[in-house]
Scaffold this active site. Structure first.
Site, short mmCIF file in Angstrom:
data_model
loop_
_atom_site.label_atom_id
_atom_site.label_comp_id
_atom_site.label_asym_id
_atom_site.label_seq_id
_atom_site.Cartn_x
_atom_site.Cartn_y
_atom_site.Cartn_z
NE ARG A 1 33.41 2.04 -122.69
CZ ARG A 1 32.12 1.98 -123.21
NH1 ARG A 1 31.43 1.18 -122.72
NH2 ARG A 1 31.70 2.78 -123.89
NE ARG B 1 35.98 7.16 -126.10
CZ ARG B 1 34.94 6.87 -126.62
NH1 ARG B 1 34.31 6.98 -127.93
NH2 ARG B 1 33.99 6.20 -125.98
NE ARG C 1 28.27 -1.51 -126.93
CZ ARG C 1 28.07 -0.08 -127.13
NH1 ARG C 1 27.08 0.50 -127.80
NH2 ARG C 1 28.86 0.79 -126.19
NE ARG D 1 25.49 1.93 -123.01
CZ ARG D 1 26.18 3.08 -123.44
NH1 ARG D 1 25.75 4.22 -123.60
NH2 ARG D 1 27.35 2.92 -123.95
CE LYS E 1 30.82 10.65 -125.34
NZ LYS E 1 30.52 9.24 -124.55
P1 AMP Z 1 31.60 4.37 -127.59
O1 AMP Z 1 30.49 3.77 -128.14
O2 AMP Z 1 31.63 5.95 -128.19
O3 AMP Z 1 31.42 4.29 -125.98
O4 AMP Z 1 32.98 3.62 -128.19
C1 AMP Z 1 33.20 2.37 -127.84
C2 AMP Z 1 34.67 2.01 -127.86
O5 AMP Z 1 35.17 2.26 -129.24
C3 AMP Z 1 35.40 2.81 -127.04
O6 AMP Z 1 35.42 2.25 -125.77
C4 AMP Z 1 36.68 2.73 -127.63
O7 AMP Z 1 37.50 1.48 -127.31
C5 AMP Z 1 36.55 2.81 -128.99
N1 AMP Z 1 36.41 4.00 -129.53
C6 AMP Z 1 35.35 4.85 -129.83
N2 AMP Z 1 35.67 6.14 -130.38
C7 AMP Z 1 37.19 6.36 -130.17
C8 AMP Z 1 37.84 7.29 -130.37
N3 AMP Z 1 37.76 8.36 -130.65
N4 AMP Z 1 39.21 6.96 -130.00
C9 AMP Z 1 39.73 5.90 -129.35
N5 AMP Z 1 38.71 4.67 -129.25
C10 AMP Z 1 37.63 5.01 -129.72
#
Ligand code: AMP
Length: 214
Positions: free
Chosen positions: A171, A88, A160, A127, A13
Site C-alpha cells: 500500500r 487517490r 484487517r 491498528r 487521516k
Molecule cells: P482506506 O481505508 O482509505 O485506507 O482504504 C482501504 C482500501 O480501499 C485501499 O487500500 C484501496 O484498496 C481501497 N480504496 C479506498 N479508497 C480508494 C480510492 N479513492 N481509490 C481506489 N481505491 C480505494
C-alpha cells in the site's frame, strides 16, 4: 467547507477526518469505509473491491469516481464535507474537479498529513478494526477500554487483512506511485496545507483547526 485529507495509509487521516467532521458538522466521506460496508453486505461492488483491497492495490477509478460524485451531491453535503481516502489518483482528482466545476463549485482545502514511511509500518501493525461497526483503534495510541473489544458496539477487534505488514508495504508503494502526485496537484491549485502527522493526535487536530479557522 469542502476538505480533502491526503496522506499515506496509516498517517492518521481517518482519525482526524472524523474529528473535523464532528467539529464542523459536515459529513465524513471515507471511500475505504464505503467499500468495507459493501464487502460486509456482500454487494457486487464489495465483491469487486475486495479482490483489489486484499492485495493492497487501488480499486479501479471507474468503481470509485461516480460513487463519490453521487455522494457529494446529496442534501447533507450542501454545507461542505470531508473526503477521506479520495481522490487517490490524478484521474480521480480530475473527475472530482470536473464534477464540481459543473456545479460551479471547487474544493477549499487539501490537508496533507505528513508521516515518514518508517513510522507508518509501526503504526499500522498496531491498528485494530471492529468486525461489527468498523471503528478503528490502536493498541498503543488509541486503545479500547477493554482489550480486543470495541468501545462503540462491543464486538471483537481484528487486524484487517490490508493492515498486515506485507500488505502495508504494498500500500505504501502504491501510495508513493499513484497518490503522492496529488500533493503537487493541489499545491498548484493553491489549496494544499501541510501538517506534521508525527505529532500527538490532539496536536495534529489543533494544527488542522488553525488552518481551517476555529
Ligand atoms: P482506506 O481505508 O482509505 O485506507 O482504504 C482501504 C482500501 O480501499 C485501499 O487500500 C484501496 O484498496 C481501497 N480504496 C479506498 N479508497 C480508494 C480510492 N479513492 N481509490 C481506489 N481505491 C480505494
Amino acid at each position: 467547507m469542502k476538505i480533502i485529507m491526503l496522506g499515506a495509509p496509516g498517517a492518521g487521516k481517518g482519525t482526524q477526518a472524523k474529528k473535523i467532521a464532528e467539529k464542523y458538522q459536515i459529513p465524513h466521506i471515507s471511500t475505504g469505509d464505503i467499500f468495507r460496508a459493501n464487502i460486509k453486505n456482500g454487494t457486487e461492488l464489495g465483491k469487486k473491491a475486495k479482490t483489489y483491497m486484499d492485495q493492497g492495490l487501488l480499486v479501479p477509478d471507474e468503481l470509485v469516481c461516480d460513487l463519490v460524485v453521487d455522494r457529494v451531491k446529496q442534501e447533507d453535503c450542501k454545507n461542505g464535507y470531508i473526503l477521506d481516502g479520495f481522490p487517490r489518483t490524478i484521474p480521480q482528482a480530475e473527475s472530482l474537479d470536473a464534477a464540481l466545476a459543473a456545479l460551479g463549485e471547487s474544493m477549499d482545502y487539501a490537508i496533507n498529513v505528513e508521516v515518514p514511511d518508517e513510522n507508518i509500518v509501526n503504526r499500522m501493525s498496531g491498528r485494530r478494526a471492529c468486525v461489527g461497526c468498523g471503528a478503528t483503534y490502536h493498541v498503543v495510541y488509541a486503545p479500547t477500554k477493554k482489550e480486543g473489544i470495541c468501545d462503540a458496539c462491543g464486538a471483537e477487534l481484528i487486524l484487517r487483512d490490508d493492515d498486515k505488514p506485507e500488505t502495508v508495504q504494498k500500500r505504501l508503494s502504491v501510495y508513493h506511485e499513484q497518490t503522492q502526485p496529488l500533493i503537487d496537484y493541489y499545491r498548484n491549485k493553491g489549496i494544499l496545507k501541510d501538517v506534521d502527522g508525527t505529532m500527538e493526535m490532539d496536536a495534529v487536530f489543533q494544527a488542522i483547526t488553525e488552518i481551517l479557522g476555529a
